[in-house]
Design a protein around this motif. Sequence first.
Motif, PDB file in Angstrom:
ATOM      1  N   LEU A   1       0.818  -1.208   0.000  1.00  0.00           N
ATOM      2  CA  LEU A   1       0.000   0.000   0.000  1.00  0.00           C
ATOM      3  C   LEU A   1       0.854   1.262   0.000  1.00  0.00           C
ATOM      4  CD1 LEU A   1      -3.079   0.789   0.274  1.00  0.00           C
ATOM      5  CD2 LEU A   1      -2.598   1.117   2.712  1.00  0.00           C
ATOM      6  N   ALA A   2       0.471   2.224  -0.831  1.00  0.00           N
ATOM      7  CA  ALA A   2       1.023   3.576  -0.788  1.00  0.00           C
ATOM      8  C   ALA A   2      -0.132   4.529  -0.536  1.00  0.00           C
ATOM      9  CB  ALA A   2       1.722   3.930  -2.102  1.00  0.00           C
ATOM     10  N   LEU A   3      -0.033   5.334   0.517  1.00  0.00           N
ATOM     11  CA  LEU A   3      -1.080   6.285   0.879  1.00  0.00           C
ATOM     12  C   LEU A   3      -0.727   7.663   0.337  1.00  0.00           C
ATOM     13  CD1 LEU A   3      -1.518   4.932   4.456  1.00  0.00           C
ATOM     14  CD2 LEU A   3      -3.425   5.181   2.871  1.00  0.00           C
ATOM     15  N   LEU A   4      -1.615   8.227  -0.461  1.00  0.00           N
ATOM     16  CA  LEU A   4      -1.385   9.511  -1.122  1.00  0.00           C
ATOM     17  C   LEU A   4      -2.292  10.557  -0.498  1.00  0.00           C
ATOM     18  CD1 LEU A   4      -1.540   8.189  -4.812  1.00  0.00           C
ATOM     19  CD2 LEU A   4       0.372   8.088  -3.207  1.00  0.00           C
ATOM     20  N   PRO A   5      -1.781  11.397   0.413  1.00  0.00           N
ATOM     21  CA  PRO A   5      -2.634  12.387   1.082  1.00  0.00           C
ATOM     22  C   PRO A   5      -3.230  13.389   0.094  1.00  0.00           C
ATOM     23  CG  PRO A   5      -0.510  12.164   2.193  1.00  0.00           C
ATOM     24  CD  PRO A   5      -0.383  11.461   0.878  1.00  0.00           C
ATOM     25  N   SER A   6      -4.530  13.642   0.243  1.00  0.00           N
ATOM     26  CA  SER A   6      -5.194  14.603  -0.626  1.00  0.00           C
ATOM     27  C   SER A   6      -5.305  15.971   0.015  1.00  0.00           C
ATOM     28  CB  SER A   6      -6.601  14.097  -0.989  1.00  0.00           C
ATOM     29  OG  SER A   6      -7.387  13.934   0.177  1.00  0.00           O
ATOM     30  N   GLU A   7      -4.903  16.089   1.280  1.00  0.00           N
ATOM     31  CA  GLU A   7      -4.938  17.370   1.975  1.00  0.00           C
ATOM     32  C   GLU A   7      -3.920  17.349   3.108  1.00  0.00           C
ATOM     33  OE1 GLU A   7      -8.603  17.406   4.875  1.00  0.00           O
ATOM     34  OE2 GLU A   7      -9.239  16.555   2.966  1.00  0.00           O
ATOM     35  N   ALA A   8      -3.649  18.530   3.654  1.00  0.00           N
ATOM     36  CA  ALA A   8      -2.651  18.646   4.716  1.00  0.00           C
ATOM     37  C   ALA A   8      -3.114  17.926   5.978  1.00  0.00           C
ATOM     38  CB  ALA A   8      -2.392  20.125   5.022  1.00  0.00           C
ATOM     39  N   ASP A   9      -2.146  17.419   6.741  1.00  0.00           N
ATOM     40  CA  ASP A   9      -2.444  16.719   7.984  1.00  0.00           C
ATOM     41  C   ASP A   9      -2.865  17.683   9.085  1.00  0.00           C
ATOM     42  OD1 ASP A   9      -1.758  14.318   6.790  1.00  0.00           O
ATOM     43  OD2 ASP A   9       0.293  14.325   7.575  1.00  0.00           O
ATOM     44  N   ASP A  10      -3.702  17.182   9.993  1.00  0.00           N
ATOM     45  CA  ASP A  10      -4.063  17.932  11.193  1.00  0.00           C
ATOM     46  C   ASP A  10      -3.139  17.612  12.360  1.00  0.00           C
ATOM     47  OD1 ASP A  10      -6.248  19.266  10.085  1.00  0.00           O
ATOM     48  OD2 ASP A  10      -7.615  17.603  10.527  1.00  0.00           O
ATOM     49  N   PHE A  11      -2.516  16.437  12.311  1.00  0.00           N
ATOM     50  CA  PHE A  11      -1.623  16.024  13.396  1.00  0.00           C
ATOM     51  C   PHE A  11      -0.568  15.083  12.837  1.00  0.00           C
ATOM     52  CE2 PHE A  11      -4.942  12.858  13.163  1.00  0.00           C
ATOM     53  CZ  PHE A  11      -4.295  11.653  13.393  1.00  0.00           C
ATOM     54  N   GLN A  12       0.515  14.930  13.592  1.00  0.00           N
ATOM     55  CA  GLN A  12       1.612  14.061  13.186  1.00  0.00           C
ATOM     56  C   GLN A  12       1.741  12.921  14.198  1.00  0.00           C
ATOM     57  OE1 GLN A  12       3.420  14.145  10.412  1.00  0.00           O
ATOM     58  NE2 GLN A  12       2.213  15.899   9.695  1.00  0.00           N
ATOM     59  N   PRO A  13       1.411  11.706  13.818  1.00  0.00           N
ATOM     60  CA  PRO A  13       1.530  10.585  14.743  1.00  0.00           C
ATOM     61  C   PRO A  13       2.984  10.209  14.970  1.00  0.00           C
ATOM     62  CG  PRO A  13       0.946   9.791  12.591  1.00  0.00           C
ATOM     63  CD  PRO A  13       0.936  11.289  12.496  1.00  0.00           C
ATOM     64  N   SER A  14       3.230   9.520  16.057  1.00  0.00           N
ATOM     65  CA  SER A  14       4.587   9.064  16.350  1.00  0.00           C
ATOM     66  C   SER A  14       5.010   7.999  15.342  1.00  0.00           C
ATOM     67  CB  SER A  14       4.647   8.481  17.767  1.00  0.00           C
ATOM     68  OG  SER A  14       5.858   7.788  17.967  1.00  0.00           O
ATOM     69  N   PRO A  15       6.219   8.095  14.795  1.00  0.00           N
ATOM     70  CA  PRO A  15       6.700   7.076  13.853  1.00  0.00           C
ATOM     71  C   PRO A  15       6.801   5.692  14.476  1.00  0.00           C
ATOM     72  CG  PRO A  15       8.059   9.053  13.752  1.00  0.00           C
ATOM     73  CD  PRO A  15       7.174   9.203  14.950  1.00  0.00           C
ATOM     74  N   ALA A  16       6.813   5.642  15.814  1.00  0.00           N
ATOM     75  CA  ALA A  16       6.909   4.353  16.499  1.00  0.00           C
ATOM     76  C   ALA A  16       5.599   3.969  17.170  1.00  0.00           C
ATOM     77  CB  ALA A  16       8.021   4.412  17.543  1.00  0.00           C
ATOM     78  N   GLY A  17       4.523   4.724  16.918  1.00  0.00           N
ATOM     79  CA  GLY A  17       3.256   4.488  17.579  1.00  0.00           C
ATOM     80  C   GLY A  17       2.375   3.493  16.849  1.00  0.00           C
ATOM     81  N   ALA A  18       1.061   3.564  17.154  1.00  0.00           N
ATOM     82  CA  ALA A  18       0.113   2.598  16.603  1.00  0.00           C
ATOM     83  C   ALA A  18       0.020   2.666  15.081  1.00  0.00           C
ATOM     84  CB  ALA A  18      -1.267   2.842  17.225  1.00  0.00           C
ATOM     85  N   TYR A  19       0.303   3.842  14.513  1.00  0.00           N
ATOM     86  CA  TYR A  19       0.208   4.008  13.061  1.00  0.00           C
ATOM     87  C   TYR A  19       1.582   3.988  12.394  1.00  0.00           C
ATOM     88  CZ  TYR A  19      -4.672   5.362  13.811  1.00  0.00           C
ATOM     89  OH  TYR A  19      -6.007   5.377  14.155  1.00  0.00           O
ATOM     90  N   ALA A  20       2.543   3.317  13.004  1.00  0.00           N
ATOM     91  CA  ALA A  20       3.910   3.312  12.472  1.00  0.00           C
ATOM     92  C   ALA A  20       3.957   2.798  11.038  1.00  0.00           C
ATOM     93  CB  ALA A  20       4.814   2.466  13.366  1.00  0.00           C
ATOM     94  N   ASP A  21       3.250   1.705  10.755  1.00  0.00           N
ATOM     95  CA  ASP A  21       3.247   1.150   9.397  1.00  0.00           C
ATOM     96  C   ASP A  21       2.587   2.105   8.412  1.00  0.00           C
ATOM     97  OD1 ASP A  21       4.540  -1.140  10.180  1.00  0.00           O
ATOM     98  OD2 ASP A  21       2.699  -2.309  10.450  1.00  0.00           O
ATOM     99  N   VAL A  22       1.535   2.794   8.869  1.00  0.00           N
ATOM    100  CA  VAL A  22       0.846   3.742   8.003  1.00  0.00           C
ATOM    101  C   VAL A  22       1.756   4.929   7.692  1.00  0.00           C
ATOM    102  CG1 VAL A  22      -1.133   5.297   7.809  1.00  0.00           C
ATOM    103  CG2 VAL A  22      -1.407   3.042   8.876  1.00  0.00           C
ATOM    104  N   VAL A  23       2.466   5.432   8.704  1.00  0.00           N
ATOM    105  CA  VAL A  23       3.381   6.565   8.516  1.00  0.00           C
ATOM    106  C   VAL A  23       4.404   6.241   7.432  1.00  0.00           C
ATOM    107  CG1 VAL A  23       5.188   7.947   9.596  1.00  0.00           C
ATOM    108  CG2 VAL A  23       3.081   7.463  10.850  1.00  0.00           C
ATOM    109  N   ARG A  24       4.914   5.024   7.461  1.00  0.00           N
ATOM    110  CA  ARG A  24       5.950   4.633   6.487  1.00  0.00           C
ATOM    111  C   ARG A  24       5.397   4.510   5.071  1.00  0.00           C
ATOM    112  NH1 ARG A  24       7.924   1.593  11.034  1.00  0.00           N
ATOM    113  NH2 ARG A  24       6.594  -0.182  10.524  1.00  0.00           N
TER     114      ARG A  24
END
Length: 455
Positions: free
Chosen positions: A64-87
């Motif tokens: 999967l490659a996630l292509l943001p369509s708008e600016a983020d509201d927050f930045q999750p931790s690279p080591a947190g629950a969404y670590a795989d999503v961040v990458r």
Amino acid sequence: GREDVRSLWTWERSAEIVAQRLVAIAHEHAPVAVNWEGPVFTHSSLGLVNRELGAALITRGVDLALLPSEADDFQPSPAGAYADVVRRVTHSPRRPAAVHVAHRWPPRLVAPDAGAWVLMQPWEYGGLPGEWIPIIRDQVDEFWVYCNWQRECAIESGIPAEKVVVVPIGVDPARHRPDGHRFPLKTKKRTKLLAVGGIIPRKGMDLLVETYLRTFTAADDVCLVIKGLSARWAYNGNPAQREFAQLPALSRTKGGAEIEFIGDTLDDDSVASLYRACDALVAPFRGEGFGLPIAEAMATGLPVIVTEAGPVFDICDEQSAFLIPAGQSTPDPRITALEPGRLGYWWADPDVKELARWMRHVVQHPDAAKLIGARGRERVLQRFTYAHGADIAVARLRELAMRTPVRETGSIHHGCAGVPARSTAAGRLSAPAVVALRELEGCRARLHARVSAGA
């Protein structure tokens, strides 16, 4: 006889069958390359769905490659629950995709450069907008919707039934549960009725407030807690949001029933804690695409009072929710700038007398309400988690990766959603899959060589 044996039972025929099965197995188990377009780390429902479904797809082996369509509201931790999503978030996809999924608002009705095209698009007003219909019908490979009501509306709008697939969204059972931290509310009232959503007509917040203030007074041991959506999102900045923020003070000065308004942006875990701090969710909506707060509240064990319309036919029944009967009417044309298709637009008209009756029931019979809440939790966890949606999505993505995109066939849709084309599918699989297929083709060639040499 002899000729059948010579034509069917040969080493060459066996090698051919083995090679075909190996290629098919490689397709079935190789990671499918998918570009997923839409908001990711935003406080909108679309952002939540994209990151939750994205995380579930990644764990199921989707490339999967996630292509943001708008600016983020927050930045999750690279080591947190969404670590795989961040990458997996990127503004420049690294490879051609087998499938491109667009799940955003407003929809971008432009075909991707490569791969099958999936449009995952909620719509709350019944019939689809007219400008969407020919594009979905003739160019999109599949149209994903959240519930069966949306599917029926799409089909009646003119989209071929085989193109419309229900991919349910829902809840994270680890987050939406009865136990855990409770949001620190200001109210000291015994019963807290919760409403979550944008202060817009289709959410029915106006009906709720009017009915609540007619039903209860300051002497009643009840408070209506309203969580408006204040993030940088489609609902932000509208006058109704500011007016609702003034309701608590206005109600106090007029001796009305207590209201607490929360306009601050809350993260996902804080919203879950808000459900736990309340006793019931009230959602007398006029139009909903799915109603995430309904499912989330049910998963938390709250009884829900909801309009009996649209997605509620999937999410709830009379054993697991307090259903508000509803009529149907045509909304003000100014509700959307999009011109309707052949079906036109409609929304629900909740019965406010029944809304009042159910609110009184929850306040007066808390034990009976808790029983409904327990049944609702069981129903949602059985049917509406992101794991359920991801399992369906993975199956569809694998199927779509084996097709020639409809827009490449050069024909207008007349009942065929796309034809299988193994010869082009390899070019749209992930790089490891392409390597594996090439190795299998080499194996196949060597088998044929041995047969020809008299093996």
